[in-house]
Design an enzyme around this catalytic site. Structure first.
Site, PDB file in Angstrom:
ATOM      1  N   ASP A 123     -38.892 -19.009 102.748  1.00 31.60           N
ATOM      2  CA  ASP A 123     -37.582 -19.285 103.342  1.00 31.60           C
ATOM      3  C   ASP A 123     -37.610 -20.575 104.172  1.00 31.60           C
ATOM      4  O   ASP A 123     -38.629 -20.915 104.756  1.00 31.60           O
ATOM      5  CB  ASP A 123     -37.204 -18.085 104.232  1.00 31.60           C
ATOM      6  CG  ASP A 123     -35.718 -18.033 104.499  1.00 31.60           C
ATOM      7  OD1 ASP A 123     -34.967 -18.872 103.968  1.00 31.60           O
ATOM      8  OD2 ASP A 123     -35.294 -17.147 105.269  1.00 31.60           O
ATOM      9  N   GLY A 124     -36.468 -21.225 104.225  1.00 27.58           N
ATOM     10  CA  GLY A 124     -36.313 -22.365 105.141  1.00 27.58           C
ATOM     11  C   GLY A 124     -36.244 -23.722 104.467  1.00 27.58           C
ATOM     12  O   GLY A 124     -36.216 -24.749 105.151  1.00 27.58           O
ATOM     13  N   ASN A 125     -36.202 -23.736 103.132  1.00 22.63           N
ATOM     14  CA  ASN A 125     -36.130 -25.035 102.434  1.00 22.63           C
ATOM     15  C   ASN A 125     -34.881 -25.814 102.829  1.00 22.63           C
ATOM     16  O   ASN A 125     -34.925 -27.023 103.046  1.00 22.63           O
ATOM     17  CB  ASN A 125     -36.071 -24.826 100.912  1.00 22.63           C
ATOM     18  CG  ASN A 125     -37.323 -24.197 100.367  1.00 22.63           C
ATOM     19  OD1 ASN A 125     -38.347 -24.194 101.029  1.00 22.63           O
ATOM     20  ND2 ASN A 125     -37.240 -23.654  99.163  1.00 22.63           N
ATOM     21  N   GLU A 138     -28.835 -12.276  94.802  1.00 26.49           N
ATOM     22  CA  GLU A 138     -27.797 -12.620  95.781  1.00 26.49           C
ATOM     23  C   GLU A 138     -27.689 -14.135  95.980  1.00 26.49           C
ATOM     24  O   GLU A 138     -26.629 -14.648  96.333  1.00 26.49           O
ATOM     25  CB  GLU A 138     -28.088 -11.939  97.127  1.00 26.49           C
ATOM     26  CG  GLU A 138     -27.919 -10.419  97.114  1.00 26.49           C
ATOM     27  CD  GLU A 138     -29.029  -9.660  96.382  1.00 26.49           C
ATOM     28  OE1 GLU A 138     -30.151 -10.190  96.262  1.00 26.49           O
ATOM     29  OE2 GLU A 138     -28.764  -8.525  95.915  1.00 26.49           O
ATOM     30  N   ASN A 139     -28.800 -14.873  95.744  1.00 27.80           N
ATOM     31  CA  ASN A 139     -28.750 -16.339  95.870  1.00 27.80           C
ATOM     32  C   ASN A 139     -27.754 -16.961  94.890  1.00 27.80           C
ATOM     33  O   ASN A 139     -27.314 -18.092  95.076  1.00 27.80           O
ATOM     34  CB  ASN A 139     -30.124 -16.983  95.603  1.00 27.80           C
ATOM     35  CG  ASN A 139     -31.140 -16.769  96.702  1.00 27.80           C
ATOM     36  OD1 ASN A 139     -32.341 -16.691  96.436  1.00 27.80           O
ATOM     37  ND2 ASN A 139     -30.697 -16.678  97.939  1.00 27.80           N
ATOM     38  N   ARG A 172     -24.661 -18.954  95.805  1.00 24.12           N
ATOM     39  CA  ARG A 172     -24.732 -20.330  96.331  1.00 24.12           C
ATOM     40  C   ARG A 172     -24.059 -21.317  95.371  1.00 24.12           C
ATOM     41  O   ARG A 172     -23.846 -20.992  94.206  1.00 24.12           O
ATOM     42  CB  ARG A 172     -26.194 -20.724  96.515  1.00 24.12           C
ATOM     43  CG  ARG A 172     -26.859 -19.907  97.586  1.00 24.12           C
ATOM     44  CD  ARG A 172     -28.275 -20.365  97.802  1.00 24.12           C
ATOM     45  NE  ARG A 172     -28.876 -19.566  98.860  1.00 24.12           N
ATOM     46  CZ  ARG A 172     -29.948 -19.920  99.546  1.00 24.12           C
ATOM     47  NH1 ARG A 172     -30.556 -21.055  99.288  1.00 24.12           N
ATOM     48  NH2 ARG A 172     -30.422 -19.151 100.492  1.00 24.12           N
ATOM     49  N   HIS A 232     -35.798 -27.718  98.333  1.00 26.89           N
ATOM     50  CA  HIS A 232     -36.415 -26.868  97.302  1.00 26.89           C
ATOM     51  C   HIS A 232     -37.512 -27.637  96.561  1.00 26.89           C
ATOM     52  O   HIS A 232     -38.527 -27.071  96.189  1.00 26.89           O
ATOM     53  CB  HIS A 232     -35.356 -26.358  96.323  1.00 26.89           C
ATOM     54  CG  HIS A 232     -34.343 -25.466  96.974  1.00 26.89           C
ATOM     55  ND1 HIS A 232     -34.701 -24.444  97.826  1.00 26.89           N
ATOM     56  CD2 HIS A 232     -32.984 -25.440  96.911  1.00 26.89           C
ATOM     57  CE1 HIS A 232     -33.610 -23.833  98.260  1.00 26.89           C
ATOM     58  NE2 HIS A 232     -32.554 -24.427  97.733  1.00 26.89           N
ATOM     59  N   SER A 265     -34.927  -8.667 102.801  1.00 28.18           N
ATOM     60  CA  SER A 265     -33.951  -9.275 101.880  1.00 28.18           C
ATOM     61  C   SER A 265     -34.068  -8.813 100.425  1.00 28.18           C
ATOM     62  O   SER A 265     -34.071  -9.638  99.506  1.00 28.18           O
ATOM     63  CB  SER A 265     -34.054 -10.806 101.937  1.00 28.18           C
ATOM     64  OG  SER A 265     -33.708 -11.273 103.198  1.00 28.18           O
TER      65      SER A 265
HETATM   66  C1  FPP Z   1     -35.076 -20.053 100.705  1.00 20.96           C
HETATM   67  O1  FPP Z   1     -34.744 -21.214 101.408  1.00 20.96           O
HETATM   68  C2  FPP Z   1     -35.598 -20.396  99.444  1.00 20.96           C
HETATM   69  C3  FPP Z   1     -35.002 -20.122  98.263  1.00 20.96           C
HETATM   70  C4  FPP Z   1     -33.706 -19.435  98.127  1.00 20.96           C
HETATM   71  C5  FPP Z   1     -35.602 -20.518  97.027  1.00 20.96           C
HETATM   72  C6  FPP Z   1     -37.088 -20.700  97.082  1.00 20.96           C
HETATM   73  C7  FPP Z   1     -37.382 -21.629  96.028  1.00 20.96           C
HETATM   74  C8  FPP Z   1     -38.389 -22.524  95.987  1.00 20.96           C
HETATM   75  C9  FPP Z   1     -39.515 -22.640  96.939  1.00 20.96           C
HETATM   76  C10 FPP Z   1     -38.375 -23.479  94.877  1.00 20.96           C
HETATM   77  C11 FPP Z   1     -38.161 -22.816  93.587  1.00 20.96           C
HETATM   78  C12 FPP Z   1     -39.395 -22.114  93.133  1.00 20.96           C
HETATM   79  C13 FPP Z   1     -39.542 -21.765  91.858  1.00 20.96           C
HETATM   80  C14 FPP Z   1     -40.835 -21.215  91.379  1.00 20.96           C
HETATM   81  C15 FPP Z   1     -38.438 -21.948  90.902  1.00 20.96           C
HETATM   82  P1  FPP Z   1     -33.230 -21.373 101.827  1.00 20.96           P
HETATM   83  O2  FPP Z   1     -32.592 -22.305 100.877  1.00 20.96           O
HETATM   84  O3  FPP Z   1     -32.574 -20.057 101.941  1.00 20.96           O
HETATM   85  O4  FPP Z   1     -33.410 -22.046 103.212  1.00 20.96           O
HETATM   86  P2  FPP Z   1     -32.432 -21.905 104.449  1.00 20.96           P
HETATM   87  O5  FPP Z   1     -32.498 -20.471 104.893  1.00 20.96           O
HETATM   88  O6  FPP Z   1     -33.025 -22.864 105.414  1.00 20.96           O
HETATM   89  O7  FPP Z   1     -31.069 -22.302 103.969  1.00 20.96           O
END
Ligand code: FPP
Length: 229
Positions: A14-16, A61-62, A65, A31, A184
């Protein structure tokens, strides 16, 4: 390194988005850096002799987005499979997917299916990717599959054989980055006795040090599995 290491670690990466926004970048760039962190972590985990690694790449659920972000993540799965397959083959690591990959285009789905076939004979180590995954749906799907097979009453053995994770032991440790402290809808059945570790580190910044801190914390925990010992 800690004496007692988990045999299965699962990551809620989480946190990208926040990482990217804090740098004035678009969420999708977060990401992309998330994939870099994933590749580093894959290396650390399997170098430590850990046998199973699960990752939450996309929840069902993503899909709420914006389309562009989902397209980016789908493209990253494609790229990740391409670039990781040689490592999986070289290190005899089986790929397993949890979730419904019918949302991928034909080309990507075929690629994932081919990677599943190419690594299917490896038994010792597994990279388990949750993609378009929901823990609740997984349980319902397992029940439906068992019922279709003719079972009138289920037990844990039967249910577990129909989970996406069949044959993979439950995660010993689940690590969630970015300071959020919830599960989650991730591996709901399998996480019954998992140890949970939360770190404020945002996923793109996840490092060997963060992993070691999580494993050290795990190694100091007393797991009782409901017993009193
Ligand atoms: C959560 O960060 C991360 C995700 C919803 C996706 C995770 C995906 C990757 C690390 C890349 C894709 C990996 C593969 C193998 C396809 P967020 O976007 O919810 O961060 P935020 O809470 O800061 O908005």
């Amino acid at each position: 390194m800690a004496d007692r290491i988990p045999q299965h670690i699962a990551f809620i990466m989480d946190g990208n988005g926040r990482w990217a926004l804090s740098k004035g970048l678009q969420r999708s760039i977060g990401h992309k850096y998330g994939i870099k962190a994933l590749k580093r972590t894959f290396q650390y985990v399997f170098d430590l002799g850990i046998k199973y690694m699960s990752i939450y790449a996309l929840s069902k659920e993503n899909l709420k987005r914006p389309k562009e972000e989902i397209q980016t993540i789908m493209g990253l799965l494609d790229e990740y499979i391409d670039s990781s397959l040689p490592d999986l083959l070289k290190n005899k690591i089986r790929l397993n997917i949890m979730g419904d990959i019918s949302i991928l285009n034909d080309f990507s789905r075929e690629k994932v299916n081919q990677a599943l076939k190419d690594t299917a004979s490896f038994t010792d180590r597994v990279l388990n990717i949750a993609f378009n995954y929901s823990g609740r749906d997984e349980i319902i799907r397992a029940v439906n599959l068992a019922v279709k097979e003719g079972h009138k009453e289920l037990n844990q053995d039967i249910l577990e054989k129909h989970l996406y994770s069949a044959g993979i032991p439950d995660p010993d440790l689940i690590i969630r980055t970015s300071g959020e402290q919830r599960i989650s809808n991730f591996m709901l059945y399998q996480s019954a006795y998992s140890e949970l570790y939360f770190t404020k580190t945002l996923w793109p910044d996840f490092s060997k040090k963060t992993l070691e801190a999580a494993i050290n914390s795990y190694s100091n925990r007393h797991r009782k599995f409901g017993d009193i010992k």
